[in-house]
Design an enzyme around this catalytic site. Structure first.
Site, mmCIF file in Angstrom:
data_model
loop_
_atom_site.group_PDB
_atom_site.id
_atom_site.type_symbol
_atom_site.label_atom_id
_atom_site.label_comp_id
_atom_site.label_asym_id
_atom_site.label_seq_id
_atom_site.Cartn_x
_atom_site.Cartn_y
_atom_site.Cartn_z
ATOM 1 N N GLY A 517 42.886 36.282 41.163
ATOM 2 C CA GLY A 517 41.299 35.955 40.671
ATOM 3 C C GLY A 517 40.966 34.561 40.749
ATOM 4 N N GLY A 519 38.688 32.910 37.983
ATOM 5 C CA GLY A 519 37.967 33.075 36.597
ATOM 6 C C GLY A 519 37.125 31.978 36.248
ATOM 7 N N GLY A 522 38.686 28.438 36.773
ATOM 8 C CA GLY A 522 39.690 27.903 37.839
ATOM 9 C C GLY A 522 40.373 29.302 38.492
ATOM 10 N N VAL A 524 43.290 31.875 39.316
ATOM 11 C CA VAL A 524 44.487 32.644 38.701
ATOM 12 C C VAL A 524 45.476 32.999 39.453
ATOM 13 C CG1 VAL A 524 45.247 34.264 36.827
ATOM 14 C CG2 VAL A 524 42.877 33.434 36.798
ATOM 15 N N ASP A 635 31.970 33.944 26.864
ATOM 16 C CA ASP A 635 31.941 34.201 28.176
ATOM 17 C C ASP A 635 32.699 35.771 28.162
ATOM 18 O OD1 ASP A 635 31.479 34.552 30.867
ATOM 19 O OD2 ASP A 635 33.174 33.339 31.526
#
Ligand SMILES: *[C@@H]1O[C@H](CO)[C@@H](O)[C@H](O)[C@H]1NC(C)=O
Ligand SMILES: *[C@@H]1O[C@H](CO)[C@@H](O)[C@H](O)[C@H]1NC(C)=O
Ligand SMILES: *[C@@H]1O[C@H](CO)[C@@H](O)[C@H](O)[C@H]1NC(C)=O
Length: 821
Positions: A517, A519, A522, A524, A635
């Site tokens: 992913g 995020g 940055g 993942v 977030d």
């Protein structure tokens, strides 16, 4: 002619006097002397730097007049001290007078002594009263203090105030709540330092203890986060022959106060100039385990368990039937009775808040060994521990009563509990076996490191997208080689430090195939440690060098946040510009993976979704109210809600916003973290965030969970409502249930769905102050009482464009650039 000549100087003279008087009027005084007075409606006294003001006021809706001290420069009118709490002046005739002997007296037309400070001196009767910038109102006499308001706290403790007992004069300084926001007379709650045994602080409601701040252990109050490295304030804990007190002093420019609210909440508040408001910095009662003695004697409360109460090892419920129905008050009893004569043993328990020490004995110079000896000899001793945990521990604290009010807590203090020898026999063996096993494992772990590195080398660099990327990978590769020969560094004191090569090895050198992913901060990667443990590795976007120490502190703080609805941080890695966080791996990815996919969403029935809603709420509540460290996530979105193998929600990326944008308050818009569709209007437009911006995002999430639709992509018929507007319209028309995703038809519980929608609508209201706190949200979700009607949601403009308006105000480019997916 002559007349005129004499008149001009006279006029000038009068004008001059007038000017002098005028200028006197403008500079407020901070001092008055004997026989002078402050009249209601007249001039007030203002401290030198304009911080505080003293005068008459009426609280809230009340018409009564009180003499009080309030903030002047900031938070104008916030009262911190009241003199005549129990004796209001009922008209505007109040006067505060300083007598020649140093006595402060409030009088009115009807009453010659409404209130008196009862302080006076017979000799040297030249006195004056001064309001200091600390908020202390003092009566001086030739440099000696006659009286000070700091000795008589009300509902507020200010930095520099002593909180505790003077053992010589008997003066006790404690907090008492107001009766209501309109009535400063002494209310139900008090917050008092108890000097029996090892001193600790209790909050009382009438004559019932509500909560307890554990005893001081050298670093902090047992049960609360450690205060080491606190750069905002220092806490002094003083136990001397003549006095026992706690005092906190600010060591930065931050402004804080502690207030005991009329409804019994002890709060650390912090002034934020930018939003011109106080935010909650910490709260003493964080979760149900902080309720005093919830689990009874020898019980341990654990917020991560359901039910939260269990018995200490070697103990069982005293009354199993009561225990069965979650009535834990009678606590636990020993399985095997003690036999003091023929010798008892001590069983070590780690990671708990120290039990109530009102019936305890302590000695600062004894060693732990001596402590054990004393405890063993004295048959009424139930357990012991070190008094001070700094430098490996020193001093002795032993309990002479049943152990009460213990909870699981992530601190490094062990307590030793008295046990019958027969209870321990079996255990000692298994304990040492376990240790042996642990040692073997560590040896295996250390020696096998090179083997898997070779595997990694064979696995590297599959796809290289960009040049820069390639370069870093090569660097990493070299690093991995170089570091192989280096020795492993010892673990950091608080949280494991990983070497870069270990992380690289675990993630196939950050290979694209391991990337799971991207995020907010940055990419993942999924990784596997040598011991087979699966991890998620978050590689933070590069930041400047100088923040590394800060970053480390931050990580350590984040690591201490532990809650079943937060993703657990396992370690971190810092290498040059690389900042990497290592988390537990969540097999079920994130909420958006299920929620917005037609097939996968079928796997989330209503019970799972309701569980996710409640879990998220509890996780956010924990972030908002965890003592000492209030975290605003900023977030929250479906992609940041991860799911474990049982589909329990775990919030990720918390705490990062603090480091990455928390400091910079000038460039607001540029630093808006957040994702379009989830950010609140005040944050999007003014960059103003608070716990209420998280509440907003939570509300959006709940509506998405119920409808299965993304807020940012929502469209419906010919309206240009977003999801929020759509939900609100339906709610007003009494057909909320139509919002629910069709796939939930079979599994839903209508009352829960409606309630969740209602709560969500309260959360997304336009004005931050209208939105509930997370605590209310958690309560509203489970309770059955009536809920307030939600006002219009944010980004709702009635007929046409809705979200479009928001975009025009926010610098959309920055938003997407920085964080949107
Ligand atoms: C001062 O003394 C009077 C009479 O003893 C008492 O009623 C009053 O409460 C005292 N005032 C304060 C502030 O303690
Ligand atoms: C503390 O223990 C030391 C050593 O056992 C002893 O000498 C001292 O008197 C004790 N202090 C108190 C206050 O009991
Ligand atoms: C145990 O210690 C306490 C505190 O020092 C003391 O008051 C009590 O008398 C002692 N009991 C016995 C049986 O020695």
């Amino acid at each position: 002619m002559e007349d005129q000549c004499t008149q001009i100087p006279l006029l000038l003279f009068i004008a001059l006097i007038f000017l002098v008087l005028l200028s006197l009027d403008c500079t407020a005084l901070d001092t008055i002397s004997a026989n002078q007075e402050i009249k209601d409606g007249g001039k007030t006294l203002v401290s030198k730097q304009n911080m505080f003001e003293v005068g008459f006021f009426s609280p809230g809706k009340s018409k009564n007049r009180y003499l009080g001290i309030w903030y002047k420069k900031i938070s104008y009118g916030t009262v911190v001290w009241v003199a005549n709490r129990e004796a209001p002046v009922t008209d505007r005739s109040g006067i505060l007078k300083l007598s020649r002997h140093g006595e402060l007296i409030i009088l009115s037309d009807r009453n010659p002594v409404v209130w008196s400070s009862n302080s006076s001196v017979s000799n040297n009767p030249v006195v004056m009263m001064q309001l200091l910038d600390t908020g202390n109102l003092v009566v001086w006499n030739k440099n000696s203090l006659i009286w000070q308001s700091f000795d008589y706290p009300g509902d507020t403790i200010l930095p520099g105030m002593k909180f505790g007992k003077d053992l010589v004069t008997g003066l006790e300084r404690f907090m008492t709540s107001w009766k209501s926001p309109d009535d400063p007379s002494i209310g139900e709650y008090s917050y008092i330092l108890d000097t029996n045994g090892r001193p600790q602080v209790f909050e009382w409601q009438g004559n019932v203890i509500v909560s307890r701040l554990g005893p001081w252990n050298g670093l902090g109050f047992s049960g609360s986060p450690v205060e080491k490295g606190n750069t905002i304030y220092i806490t002094e804990y003083v136990v001397k022959e003549k006095e026992i007190y706690i005092r906190y002093e600010l060591i930065s420019s931050v402004i804080q106060r502690v207030v005991l609210t009329w409804d019994g909440k002890t709060r650390f508040l912090q002034w934020i100039e930018r939003i011109k408001d106080w935010i909650l910095y910490a709260d003493t009662l964080v979760d149900s385990c902080d309720r005093f003695s919830l689990c009874g004697p020898y019980g341990i409360c654990s917020i991560n368990k359901h039910p939260p109460c269990s018995c200490m090892q070697g103990f069982e419920p005293r009354n199993p039937e009561e225990w069965e129905v979650s009535d834990w008050v009678s606590g636990c009893k020993r399985k095997k009775p003690l036999d003091c004569k023929s010798g008892d043993w001590f069983w070590k328990i780690t990671g708990v808040k120290l039990p109530d020490t009102r019936r305890s004995y302590y000695n600062m110079s004894m060693t732990l060994r001596e402590c054990e000896t004393i405890c063993k000899k004295n048959c009424s001793c139930t357990g012991y521990t070190s008094l001070d945990i700094r430098n490996g521990g020193s001093g002795c604290l032993l309990w002479l009563d049943e152990l009460l009010d213990t909870r699981e807590y992530n601190g490094d203090q062990d307590i030793y509990i008295r046990m019958a020898a027969s209870e321990l026999e079996g255990r000692v063996d298994s304990q040492s076996n376990f240790n042996k096993m642990k040692r073997t494992l560590i040896v295996v772990f250390l020696t096998s490191s090179t083997v898997s590195l070779l595997l990694v080398v064979a696995y590297t660099c599959r796809k290289k997208k960009k040049r820069t990327h390639m370069k870093t990978q090569e660097n990493m590769h070299m690093l991995a080689e170089k570091n192989r020969s280096m020795q492993m560094e010892p673990f950091d004191d608080d949280i494991p430090f990983f070497r870069l090569f270990e992380v690289a090895r675990a993630t196939g050198n950050f290979s694209a195939s391991n990337k799971i992913g991207e995020g907010g901060f940055g990419p993942v990667y999924k990784g596997v440690l040598e011991n087979g443990r699966e991890i998620a590795v978050k590689r933070l976007s590069e930041t400047s060098q100088q923040g590394l120490d800060e970053f480390k502190n931050e990580v350590i703080c984040i690591a201490k946040l532990q809650h079943r609805n937060l993703v657990k941080l396992l370690g971190y890695c810092i290498h040059q510009n690389e900042l990497i966080l290592i988390y537990e791996y969540m097999p079920n990815k994130s909420l958006d993976f299920f929620l917005f996919d037609e097939t996968r969403s079928l796997m989330l029935g209503w019970p799972q979704r309701f569980n996710i809603i409640q879990g998220m709420a509890r996780g956010i509540l924990y972030l908002h109210q965890d003592s000492r460290l209030q975290i605003i996530h900023r977030d929250l979105k479906a992609g940041n809600i991860l799911l474990d193998s049982d589909m329990n929600p775990k919030i990720s990326d918390f705490g990062l916003a603090r480091k990455f944008v928390g400091r910079d308050t000038n460039a607001k818009t540029k630093n808006v973290v957040g994702t379009y569709g989830y950010i609140s209007p005040e944050y999007a437009v003014h960059g103003r965030f608070s716990v209420k911006s998280d509440v907003f995002s939570f509300g959006v999430l709940v509506l998405e969970i119920i409808s299965g639709k993304k807020n940012r992509e929502f469209s419906y018929g010919d309206h240009r409502d977003n999801l929020l507007g759509h939900a609100w319209r339906h709610h007003k028309e009494g057909k909320s249930i139509e919002l629910m995703s069709g796939s939930l038809q079979a599994s839903c519980v209508a009352s829960e769905v409606l309630r969740s929608i209602h709560v969500a609508l309260l959360c997304v209201q336009h004005l931050a102050e209208d939105r509930p706190t997370m605590l209310s949200v958690v309560l509203m979700l489970v309770s059955e009482g009536a809920l307030p009607q939600p006002k219009q949601p944010a980004f709702f403009t009635g007929e046409s464009h809705s979200e479009a308006q928001c975009v025009s105000v926010v610098d959309e480019y920055t938003l997407t650039q920085f964080y949107a997916r």
